[in-house]
Scaffold this motif. Structure first.
Motif, PDB file in Angstrom:
ATOM      1  N   LEU A   1     -16.336   1.184  31.208  1.00 58.07           N
ATOM      2  CA  LEU A   1     -17.137   0.171  30.512  1.00 58.07           C
ATOM      3  C   LEU A   1     -17.567  -0.917  31.479  1.00 58.07           C
ATOM      4  O   LEU A   1     -18.740  -1.324  31.492  1.00 58.07           O
ATOM      5  CB  LEU A   1     -16.327  -0.440  29.363  1.00 58.07           C
ATOM      6  CG  LEU A   1     -16.981  -1.631  28.652  1.00 58.07           C
ATOM      7  CD1 LEU A   1     -18.288  -1.229  27.989  1.00 58.07           C
ATOM      8  CD2 LEU A   1     -16.020  -2.230  27.621  1.00 58.07           C
ATOM      9  N   GLN A   2     -16.652  -1.406  32.293  1.00 54.17           N
ATOM     10  CA  GLN A   2     -17.020  -2.430  33.263  1.00 54.17           C
ATOM     11  C   GLN A   2     -18.111  -1.925  34.194  1.00 54.17           C
ATOM     12  O   GLN A   2     -19.075  -2.647  34.489  1.00 54.17           O
ATOM     13  CB  GLN A   2     -15.808  -2.859  34.083  1.00 54.17           C
ATOM     14  CG  GLN A   2     -16.141  -3.975  35.084  1.00 54.17           C
ATOM     15  CD  GLN A   2     -15.066  -4.194  36.120  1.00 54.17           C
ATOM     16  OE1 GLN A   2     -14.059  -3.475  36.150  1.00 54.17           O
ATOM     17  NE2 GLN A   2     -15.262  -5.180  36.990  1.00 54.17           N
ATOM     18  N   ARG A   3     -17.980  -0.694  34.655  1.00 56.96           N
ATOM     19  CA  ARG A   3     -18.989  -0.126  35.542  1.00 56.96           C
ATOM     20  C   ARG A   3     -20.348  -0.066  34.858  1.00 56.96           C
ATOM     21  O   ARG A   3     -21.380  -0.396  35.450  1.00 56.96           O
ATOM     22  CB  ARG A   3     -18.552   1.266  35.996  1.00 56.96           C
ATOM     23  CG  ARG A   3     -19.471   1.897  37.035  1.00 56.96           C
ATOM     24  CD  ARG A   3     -18.967   3.264  37.463  1.00 56.96           C
ATOM     25  NE  ARG A   3     -17.633   3.180  38.069  1.00 56.96           N
ATOM     26  CZ  ARG A   3     -16.517   3.638  37.513  1.00 56.96           C
ATOM     27  NH1 ARG A   3     -16.554   4.198  36.311  1.00 56.96           N
ATOM     28  NH2 ARG A   3     -15.367   3.517  38.127  1.00 56.96           N
ATOM     29  N   ALA A   4     -20.370   0.330  33.593  1.00 57.14           N
ATOM     30  CA  ALA A   4     -21.636   0.424  32.856  1.00 57.14           C
ATOM     31  C   ALA A   4     -22.264  -0.952  32.669  1.00 57.14           C
ATOM     32  O   ALA A   4     -23.468  -1.141  32.889  1.00 57.14           O
ATOM     33  CB  ALA A   4     -21.403   1.095  31.507  1.00 57.14           C
TER      34      ALA A   4
ATOM     35  N   ALA B   1     -20.148  -8.296  36.093  1.00 49.48           N
ATOM     36  CA  ALA B   1     -19.046  -8.116  35.145  1.00 49.48           C
ATOM     37  C   ALA B   1     -17.729  -8.109  35.918  1.00 49.48           C
ATOM     38  O   ALA B   1     -17.411  -7.144  36.615  1.00 49.48           O
ATOM     39  CB  ALA B   1     -19.208  -6.822  34.351  1.00 49.48           C
ATOM     40  N   VAL B   2     -16.985  -9.192  35.803  1.00 53.46           N
ATOM     41  CA  VAL B   2     -15.722  -9.366  36.514  1.00 53.46           C
ATOM     42  C   VAL B   2     -14.584  -8.883  35.622  1.00 53.46           C
ATOM     43  O   VAL B   2     -14.617  -9.074  34.404  1.00 53.46           O
ATOM     44  CB  VAL B   2     -15.513 -10.860  36.848  1.00 53.46           C
ATOM     45  CG1 VAL B   2     -14.176 -11.092  37.528  1.00 53.46           C
ATOM     46  CG2 VAL B   2     -16.654 -11.364  37.720  1.00 53.46           C
ATOM     47  N   CYS B   3     -13.568  -8.268  36.223  1.00 53.73           N
ATOM     48  CA  CYS B   3     -12.408  -7.840  35.441  1.00 53.73           C
ATOM     49  C   CYS B   3     -11.139  -8.439  36.032  1.00 53.73           C
ATOM     50  O   CYS B   3     -10.841  -8.254  37.211  1.00 53.73           O
ATOM     51  CB  CYS B   3     -12.303  -6.312  35.415  1.00 53.73           C
ATOM     52  SG  CYS B   3     -11.000  -5.716  34.316  1.00 53.73           S
TER      53      CYS B   3
ATOM     54  N   ALA C   1     -28.984  -3.117  23.238  1.00 55.82           N
ATOM     55  CA  ALA C   1     -27.819  -3.365  22.399  1.00 55.82           C
ATOM     56  C   ALA C   1     -26.725  -2.390  22.802  1.00 55.82           C
ATOM     57  O   ALA C   1     -26.986  -1.190  22.950  1.00 55.82           O
ATOM     58  CB  ALA C   1     -28.168  -3.189  20.926  1.00 55.82           C
ATOM     59  N   TRP C   2     -25.533  -2.907  22.975  1.00 58.53           N
ATOM     60  CA  TRP C   2     -24.384  -2.104  23.387  1.00 58.53           C
ATOM     61  C   TRP C   2     -23.398  -1.971  22.241  1.00 58.53           C
ATOM     62  O   TRP C   2     -23.097  -2.933  21.548  1.00 58.53           O
ATOM     63  CB  TRP C   2     -23.658  -2.779  24.549  1.00 58.53           C
ATOM     64  CG  TRP C   2     -24.405  -2.832  25.838  1.00 58.53           C
ATOM     65  CD1 TRP C   2     -25.373  -3.723  26.194  1.00 58.53           C
ATOM     66  CD2 TRP C   2     -24.219  -1.975  26.964  1.00 58.53           C
ATOM     67  NE1 TRP C   2     -25.804  -3.471  27.464  1.00 58.53           N
ATOM     68  CE2 TRP C   2     -25.121  -2.407  27.971  1.00 58.53           C
ATOM     69  CE3 TRP C   2     -23.385  -0.881  27.225  1.00 58.53           C
ATOM     70  CZ2 TRP C   2     -25.199  -1.784  29.212  1.00 58.53           C
ATOM     71  CZ3 TRP C   2     -23.463  -0.264  28.460  1.00 58.53           C
ATOM     72  CH2 TRP C   2     -24.357  -0.703  29.441  1.00 58.53           C
ATOM     73  N   MET C   3     -22.858  -0.770  22.066  1.00 61.42           N
ATOM     74  CA  MET C   3     -21.737  -0.538  21.160  1.00 61.42           C
ATOM     75  C   MET C   3     -20.985   0.692  21.638  1.00 61.42           C
ATOM     76  O   MET C   3     -21.397   1.362  22.588  1.00 61.42           O
ATOM     77  CB  MET C   3     -22.206  -0.383  19.705  1.00 61.42           C
ATOM     78  CG  MET C   3     -23.076   0.811  19.427  1.00 61.42           C
ATOM     79  SD  MET C   3     -23.645   0.916  17.687  1.00 61.42           S
ATOM     80  CE  MET C   3     -24.675  -0.523  17.526  1.00 61.42           C
TER      81      MET C   3
END
Length: 303
Positions: free
Chosen positions: A67-70, A77-79, A255-257
């Motif tokens: 998900l972070q990669r996407a 997007a930091v994790c 839109a993301w889900m």
């Protein structure tokens, strides 16, 4: 304005220009599910959570990384690392929110999640790296689980706050003030619902996904639908159960889900998203959804 009066809120909100701030975030952060497991306290008021046997920590970790990669294809997007002693700490949007250079730290209902608010690394990142001010609500007595309970129209400065055991009226007022919103509508969630962001999403300030069964008062559903007409998309109970309402827009055109949510969407719902100018992207999150939240819950937006 902080109110339960849908008529007054709608009259005010309908005249709010889209000049409060950007409609979508400039970056996002996540927290890895390093301690992923069944949290008994959280399960007490989260009907979406699976039984303990339904948790697969290895699969959840892999899905979270994907998900972070996407998301990184759309914005930074930091994790942050997870906490092995915090089984459901992968939903940071309940604990942290940002607005106009301020980090707001919420107060969680359950003790198992209150420890997340004390993370020095996350607070330090915003204070020392990004130069944000801090508004700490974590030590006062009223539950206010930030953008889990509060769905925000960032362009117009509007809040839609679902009240439950995880956010009371006083907590809603604290969030409204800390985030500097122009107006917030408070409403009761249907019995058994715990967060507004499971039953409502505002996408780039111009469309809304609404799960009517998640609201105690149909009049609130009608008011929100009127505010976002013609791009108010009403989701069925099947779509709601699949977390289709737990969506997010991180840019103006997507839109993301989760995959589960996307697969449950009716042709009419898909057409509604397209008419509002959104392509649909999804990610496999079935292992993460065992913890009672989905894609939007994993993403804390940075404004």
């Amino acid at each position: 304005m902080l109110t339960r009066d849908t008529t007054a809120f709608l009259a005010f909100a309908a005249n709010c220009p889209a000049d409060f701030g950007p409609a979508t975030a400039r970056a996002a952060f996540l927290v890895a599910p390093d301690g992923f497991g069944h949290a008994v306290e959280s399960a007490s008021d989260d009907r979406y959570m699976a039984e303990a046997a339904g948790f697969d920590a290895t699969r959840a970790s892999a899905q979270h990384r994907d998900l972070q990669r996407a998301l990184s294809s759309v914005l930074p997007a930091v994790c942050f690392p997870g906490d092995p002693d915090a089984p459901d700490a992968l939903f940071p949007n309940n604990v942290f929110a940002t607005a106009r250079g301020t980090l707001v730290v919420g107060r969680m209902r359950h003790p198992v999640r209150r420890q997340e608010a004390g993370r020095a690394d996350i607070r330090g990142f915003f204070r020392d790296v990004l130069g944000y001010a801090e508004r700490d609500l974590s030590q006062q007595p009223h539950p206010c689980e930030l953008t889990g309970a509060l769905v925000i129209d960032r362009a117009r400065g509007l809040g839609l706050c679902g009240l439950s055991e995880r956010c009371d009226e006083a907590g809603a007022g604290l969030m409204h003030d800390a985030l500097g919103l122009r107006a917030t509508l408070m409403f009761d969630l249907a019995p058994g619902e715990y967060h507004a962001n499971v039953v409502l999403a505002v996408l780039a300030a111009r469309a809304a996904l609404i799960c009517p069964d998640g609201f105690a008062d149909p009049g609130v559903v009608e008011a929100i639908a009127r505010l976002y007409a013609p791009h108010a998309i009403l989701l069925s109970a099947v779509e709601q159960a699949a977390f289709a309402g737990n969506a997010i827009s991180l840019s103006g055109d997507v839109a993301w889900m989760s995959d589960r949510g996307a697969q449950a969407l009716s042709p009419a719902s898909r057409a509604g998203l397209a008419a509002a100018g959104f392509a649909l992207r999804s990610a496999p999150l079935d292992a993460i959804e065992a913890a009672g939240g989905s894609l939007r819950c994993c993403v804390a937006e940075i404004f």
